[in-house]
Structures are given as structure tokens and as C-alpha cells.
Design a protein around this motif. Structure first.
Motif, PDB file in Angstrom:
ATOM      1  N   PHE A   1       0.836  -1.200   0.000  1.00 48.65           N
ATOM      2  CA  PHE A   1       0.000   0.000   0.000  1.00 48.65           C
ATOM      3  C   PHE A   1       0.872   1.251   0.000  1.00 48.65           C
ATOM      4  CE2 PHE A   1      -3.641  -2.487   0.293  1.00 48.65           C
ATOM      5  CZ  PHE A   1      -4.791  -1.750   0.544  1.00 48.65           C
ATOM      6  N   SER A   2       1.937   1.213   0.782  1.00 51.42           N
ATOM      7  CA  SER A   2       2.825   2.371   0.879  1.00 51.42           C
ATOM      8  C   SER A   2       3.589   2.593  -0.427  1.00 51.42           C
ATOM      9  CB  SER A   2       3.799   2.166   2.033  1.00 51.42           C
ATOM     10  OG  SER A   2       4.714   3.232   2.119  1.00 51.42           O
ATOM     11  N   ASN A   3       4.172   1.537  -0.953  1.00 54.20           N
ATOM     12  CA  ASN A   3       4.982   1.653  -2.169  1.00 54.20           C
ATOM     13  C   ASN A   3       4.160   2.086  -3.380  1.00 54.20           C
ATOM     14  OD1 ASN A   3       7.249   0.874  -0.742  1.00 54.20           O
ATOM     15  ND2 ASN A   3       7.144  -1.263  -1.375  1.00 54.20           N
ATOM     16  N   GLU A   4       2.916   1.612  -3.432  1.00 49.47           N
ATOM     17  CA  GLU A   4       2.071   1.931  -4.579  1.00 49.47           C
ATOM     18  C   GLU A   4       1.188   3.164  -4.341  1.00 49.47           C
ATOM     19  OE1 GLU A   4      -0.007  -1.512  -6.013  1.00 49.47           O
ATOM     20  OE2 GLU A   4       1.821  -2.713  -6.146  1.00 49.47           O
ATOM     21  N   LYS A   5       1.509   3.883  -3.250  1.00 51.14           N
ATOM     22  CA  LYS A   5       0.833   5.143  -2.927  1.00 51.14           C
ATOM     23  C   LYS A   5      -0.690   4.962  -2.832  1.00 51.14           C
ATOM     24  CE  LYS A   5       4.453   8.144  -4.783  1.00 51.14           C
ATOM     25  NZ  LYS A   5       5.481   7.132  -4.525  1.00 51.14           N
ATOM     26  N   LEU A   6      -1.075   3.957  -2.061  1.00 44.86           N
ATOM     27  CA  LEU A   6      -2.490   3.654  -1.870  1.00 44.86           C
ATOM     28  C   LEU A   6      -2.996   4.095  -0.503  1.00 44.86           C
ATOM     29  CD1 LEU A   6      -2.428   0.076  -3.438  1.00 44.86           C
ATOM     30  CD2 LEU A   6      -3.488   2.117  -4.429  1.00 44.86           C
ATOM     31  N   MET A   7      -2.182   4.858   0.219  1.00 47.54           N
ATOM     32  CA  MET A   7      -2.567   5.321   1.546  1.00 47.54           C
ATOM     33  C   MET A   7      -3.067   6.756   1.465  1.00 47.54           C
ATOM     34  SD  MET A   7       0.477   3.846   3.927  1.00 47.54           S
ATOM     35  CE  MET A   7       0.321   2.251   4.699  1.00 47.54           C
ATOM     36  N   ASN A   8      -4.299   6.934   1.827  1.00 46.39           N
ATOM     37  CA  ASN A   8      -4.878   8.280   1.832  1.00 46.39           C
ATOM     38  C   ASN A   8      -4.468   9.018   3.104  1.00 46.39           C
ATOM     39  OD1 ASN A   8      -6.103   7.689  -0.585  1.00 46.39           O
ATOM     40  ND2 ASN A   8      -8.051   7.100   0.354  1.00 46.39           N
ATOM     41  N   LYS A   9      -4.181  10.282   2.975  1.00 42.40           N
ATOM     42  CA  LYS A   9      -3.673  11.068   4.100  1.00 42.40           C
ATOM     43  C   LYS A   9      -4.681  11.209   5.236  1.00 42.40           C
ATOM     44  CE  LYS A   9      -0.435  13.808   1.353  1.00 42.40           C
ATOM     45  NZ  LYS A   9      -0.063  15.168   0.881  1.00 42.40           N
ATOM     46  N   ASN A  10      -5.963  11.161   4.907  1.00 46.09           N
ATOM     47  CA  ASN A  10      -6.981  11.364   5.934  1.00 46.09           C
ATOM     48  C   ASN A  10      -7.485  10.061   6.542  1.00 46.09           C
ATOM     49  OD1 ASN A  10      -8.061  10.677   3.498  1.00 46.09           O
ATOM     50  ND2 ASN A  10      -9.886  11.965   3.670  1.00 46.09           N
ATOM     51  N   ALA A  11      -6.736   8.967   6.367  1.00 41.98           N
ATOM     52  CA  ALA A  11      -7.095   7.680   6.957  1.00 41.98           C
ATOM     53  C   ALA A  11      -5.878   7.105   7.674  1.00 41.98           C
ATOM     54  CB  ALA A  11      -7.588   6.714   5.887  1.00 41.98           C
ATOM     55  N   THR A  12      -6.121   6.108   8.519  1.00 43.19           N
ATOM     56  CA  THR A  12      -5.051   5.443   9.275  1.00 43.19           C
ATOM     57  C   THR A  12      -4.933   4.005   8.805  1.00 43.19           C
ATOM     58  OG1 THR A  12      -5.549   6.828  11.203  1.00 43.19           O
ATOM     59  CG2 THR A  12      -4.227   4.863  11.590  1.00 43.19           C
ATOM     60  N   TYR A  13      -3.693   3.524   8.701  1.00 44.06           N
ATOM     61  CA  TYR A  13      -3.432   2.177   8.200  1.00 44.06           C
ATOM     62  C   TYR A  13      -2.578   1.408   9.204  1.00 44.06           C
ATOM     63  CZ  TYR A  13      -5.023   4.090   3.744  1.00 44.06           C
ATOM     64  OH  TYR A  13      -5.779   4.694   2.761  1.00 44.06           O
TER      65      TYR A  13
END
Length: 237
Positions: free
Chosen positions: A33-45
């Protein structure tokens, strides 16, 4: 897969105007998710770095007795377990999220882990919405829709399956039911994995063969190494 994950998250953010926690099955998925830029800034993973399909557990999730059982089962130390598993889940333990999204695969390993998280949500009385996004592990694909889940009742299911090795007392998603059936049988004498190990004991590349032949179980090399040791010990006794 990348576009599907993006589309799923866009739909969630459009539908839910609340804080979102994404729980991913393992550090490898989190890294992807991190490498493929799938993390939205307004959410927590966060990632659930466990292998609940292996070893013993306790009826109260993440209690001292649970931690002790998992440390012994995984042949690690309490310090390492806390660092790898518990610290990674701190937002789940401490946060207040309106929706929790579970990103887990369709194999046995992932489904038993997901069942554990659902049981924890039931144990804590979580009242928000829960969604399940299913990865089709053997095809490296993601279903284009999410399942709405009800975590109530999953603590009893978890206790029946993981603590008592019994069939669950409630209906499950077909993929979870299949995983439970596999879990309850994969270390028995009738297991295709155990039979293969017995037929091919001593092979130099046995772990690699098991990984290739039984992907539906989702087991890793460490679990297979322990299974081989277990089967060989039983044969010697």
C-alpha cells in the motif's frame, strides 16, 4: 489490483464522513500500500502481523494469557511479539474510528486472522461500521466491492474455532467457512499437507514444494518448517 483498491477507497470516503481505520493482513500488504501510494492522508493504516492459524490462543484477545500463548506458539519473545504485533495495532486499540476496513485475503491464513480481528471488535463492543475488502491471493486481484460485516457474535466464533477447535456456532461468509474447515483439519492425519510431507520426507526442497502446491492455505515457510518437524517427530514416536 491497484486501481481497484483506489476505487474502493474513493467510494468509502464518498459514503462515510468519519475517521477510517484500515487493517491490513500483514506487513507485506502494508508495504505494498505504501509503495504503490495507496494510503490516503486522511485515513489510518495498520497491519495485523500474526499467524493465528498456527498454535494456541486464549479466550480473551490480547490479554496477558493470550500474549503468553502466542509467544510460545510462534517461538518468539514477549518483547518481540509486543513490538511486531501489538505496537503495530496501537491505533486499533486506542483510536476512535467510525469505520474499520479489513483488507484480508481469501486463503486460510488470512481468513483466520480476519476472524480474530472481528472477534476483538466484538469483545470491545465496537459500534461503528465494518467493511471487508477481499484480496484474491492466488490471482493477485482484489474484488471490486466490499462486504458489510457485523462483528457481533465473532467472539463466540473465535472461541469455538481457535480455542476449542470446533465448528463455529453461527453462519459465516462462504470464504470464511471454507477457511475454518481447512483450519480444523490441516494438521490432522487426513490433511493433504501432512500426507504430502510423509510421502516426501527428507526432500531438500520440500518447503518450496509445499508453498507451491498448497497456496489456498496461505501458510509461510516458517509454518511449513514447523509442520515438517511435527510430522517427523510423530512418525518417530
Amino acid at each position: 489490483m491497484k486501481d481497484t483498491i483506489k476505487n474502493l477507497q474513493e467510494k468509502m470516503e464518498a459514503r462515510y464522513d468519519v475517521s477510517i481505520l484500515h487493517v491490513l493482513n500483514g506487513s507485506c500488504m502494508l508495504e505494498r500500500f505504501s509503495n504503490e501510494k495507496l494510503m490516503n492522508k486522511n485515513a489510518t493504516y495498520v497491519s495485523f502481523n500474526e499467524a493465528m492459524c498456527w498454535g494456541e490462543a486464549d479466550t480473551e484477545l490480547f490479554s496477558p494469557a493470550f500474549i503468553k500463548a502466542r509467544v510460545q506458539s510462534l517461538q518468539t519473545t514477549e518483547e518481540e511479539y509486543r513490538q511486531k504485533v501489538l505496537e503495530a495495532l496501537e491505533p486499533l486499540f486506542k483510536g476512535d474510528y467510525g469505520i474499520i476496513v479489513l483488507w484480508f485475503g481469501d486463503d486460510m491464513f488470512c481468513q483466520i486472522n480476519m476472524m480474530t480481528i472481528l472477534a476483538y471488535l466484538d469483545q470491545t463492543g465496537y459500534k461503528g461500521d465494518v467493511l471487508f475488502c477481499m484480496a484474491l491471493e492466488r490471482r493477485d486481484e482484489m474484488l471490486d466491492h466490499a462486504f458489510e460485516m457485523d462483528s457481533s457474535g465473532y467472539l463466540d466464533i473465535y472461541r469455538a474455532v481457535l480455542c476449542n477447535r470446533q465448528k463455529p456456532p453461527a453462519d459465516l461468509l462462504p470464504v470464511t467457512y471454507q477457511a475454518v474447515d481447512m483450519y480444523l483439519n490441516y494438521r490432522t492425519s487426513e490433511s493433504p499437507i501432512v500426507k504430502y510431507i510423509k510421502r516426501n520426507a527428507g526432500k531438500e526442497n520440500l518447503v518450496a514444494e509445499l508453498l507451491a502446491l498448497f497456496p489456498e492455505y496461505g501458510l509461510g515457510d516458517l509454518q511449513y518448517k514447523m509442520m515438517i518437524e511435527e510430522v517427523m517427530y510423530e512418525d518417530e514416536v
